[in-house]
Design an enzyme around this catalytic site. Sequence first.
Site, mmCIF file in Angstrom:
data_model
loop_
_atom_site.group_PDB
_atom_site.id
_atom_site.type_symbol
_atom_site.label_atom_id
_atom_site.label_comp_id
_atom_site.label_asym_id
_atom_site.label_seq_id
_atom_site.Cartn_x
_atom_site.Cartn_y
_atom_site.Cartn_z
ATOM 1 N N HIS A 28 42.858 -50.913 3.183
ATOM 2 C CA HIS A 28 42.467 -52.370 3.007
ATOM 3 C C HIS A 28 41.019 -52.726 3.539
ATOM 4 O O HIS A 28 40.449 -52.214 4.700
ATOM 5 C CB HIS A 28 43.311 -53.249 4.078
ATOM 6 C CG HIS A 28 43.248 -54.587 4.058
ATOM 7 N ND1 HIS A 28 42.471 -55.451 5.105
ATOM 8 C CD2 HIS A 28 43.442 -55.468 2.848
ATOM 9 C CE1 HIS A 28 42.360 -56.656 4.574
ATOM 10 N NE2 HIS A 28 42.875 -56.690 3.457
ATOM 11 N N HIS A 70 33.806 -59.651 1.175
ATOM 12 C CA HIS A 70 34.937 -60.573 1.440
ATOM 13 C C HIS A 70 34.909 -61.933 1.625
ATOM 14 O O HIS A 70 35.396 -63.090 0.912
ATOM 15 C CB HIS A 70 35.735 -60.266 2.729
ATOM 16 C CG HIS A 70 37.227 -61.112 2.923
ATOM 17 N ND1 HIS A 70 36.985 -62.224 3.702
ATOM 18 C CD2 HIS A 70 38.352 -60.954 2.657
ATOM 19 C CE1 HIS A 70 38.023 -62.765 4.055
ATOM 20 N NE2 HIS A 70 39.040 -61.981 3.224
HETATM 21 O O1 G3P Z 1 44.956 -57.214 0.200
HETATM 22 C C1 G3P Z 1 45.320 -58.801 0.267
HETATM 23 C C2 G3P Z 1 44.599 -59.233 1.493
HETATM 24 O O2 G3P Z 1 43.248 -58.605 1.377
HETATM 25 C C3 G3P Z 1 44.370 -60.684 1.635
HETATM 26 O O3 G3P Z 1 43.694 -61.054 2.468
HETATM 27 O O4 G3P Z 1 41.676 -62.339 3.339
HETATM 28 O O5 G3P Z 1 42.258 -59.779 3.819
HETATM 29 O O6 G3P Z 1 41.321 -60.624 1.544
HETATM 30 P P1 G3P Z 1 42.434 -60.984 2.846
HETATM 31 CA CA CA Z 2 41.552 -58.758 0.309
#
Ligand code: G3P
Ligand code: CA
Length: 277
Positions: A28, A70
């Site tokens: 992630h 992000h």
């Molecule tokens: O992989 C999905 C997740 O990343 C969604 O939340 O805020 O971390 O982009 P966020």
């Molecule tokens: Ca994400």
Amino acid sequence: MNGDPTPDPGPDESAGVRRRGGPGVVAHRGASAALPEHTLAAYELAIEQGADGLECDVRLTKDQQLVCVHDRTIDRTSTGTGVVSEMTLAQLREFDFGSWHSAEVSAPVLTLAELLTLTLDQKRRPIRLFIETKHPVRQGGLVEQLLLAELHRFGVAQPPSADHSRAVVISFSTSGVWRIRRNAPMLPTVLLGDTARLFGGSAATAVGATGIGPSIATLREHPDLVDRAAAAGRETYCWTVDEADDVSLCTELGVGWIATNHPDRVYALLNPPAIGA
Ligand code: G3P
Ligand code: CA
């Protein structure tokens, strides 16, 4: 690494982008606990640590370049300030996107082209890139339009099947998922959500998503989501799964892909050393 598409076909993908059995590990924002998120170093480390997939968020700059950031602004993750969509790529490149993190490494802003190049350059095993389009944004559907153009440029917009796809487009936006589905029907898509809209599966059906993406909190509360999705022919992608109990839960439920900030830890949990080894 110049961000240009590579003509090298990469690893043998005749069997598709397969997992070892159990959930695939998706890094992630890269190995984002150890290194600053959305930096090349964080993604390279994740691959070294055994990740099957990489996750990134994409936004458009003022000059319509796709960058992996992000937040709406660069304030949290760089030495600069400002809104991504109001800055050119050249302006973003003036700032450091690594030094805010405790690892204190220096890194430029990462473009999607650079991350696609890294993903497709892997020779040992095929890596899958989960690309999240953020909404609402002032450019609206132009994000998906330019994302698809980039995936075509890299030759990954028309996989022979979802199983063989090196790219997956994921989004909380039903419109965003639908734009991909309509224009690139072979590309897998995941409708993210931690609300009731995932429960009946109607939103995922309406936009033609090939997968659902609940948060781990949602999945703990509604474990039946995975079976319901499977019954409708959909995979489940769960985020963000960092704790051992949650890894076990996802494995038991048959979740296809789990996104984690700790790919090393999750890989070790899913691949314990053989007894006597
Ligand atoms: O992989 C999905 C997740 O990343 C969604 O939340 O805020 O971390 O982009 P966020
Ligand atoms: Ca994400």
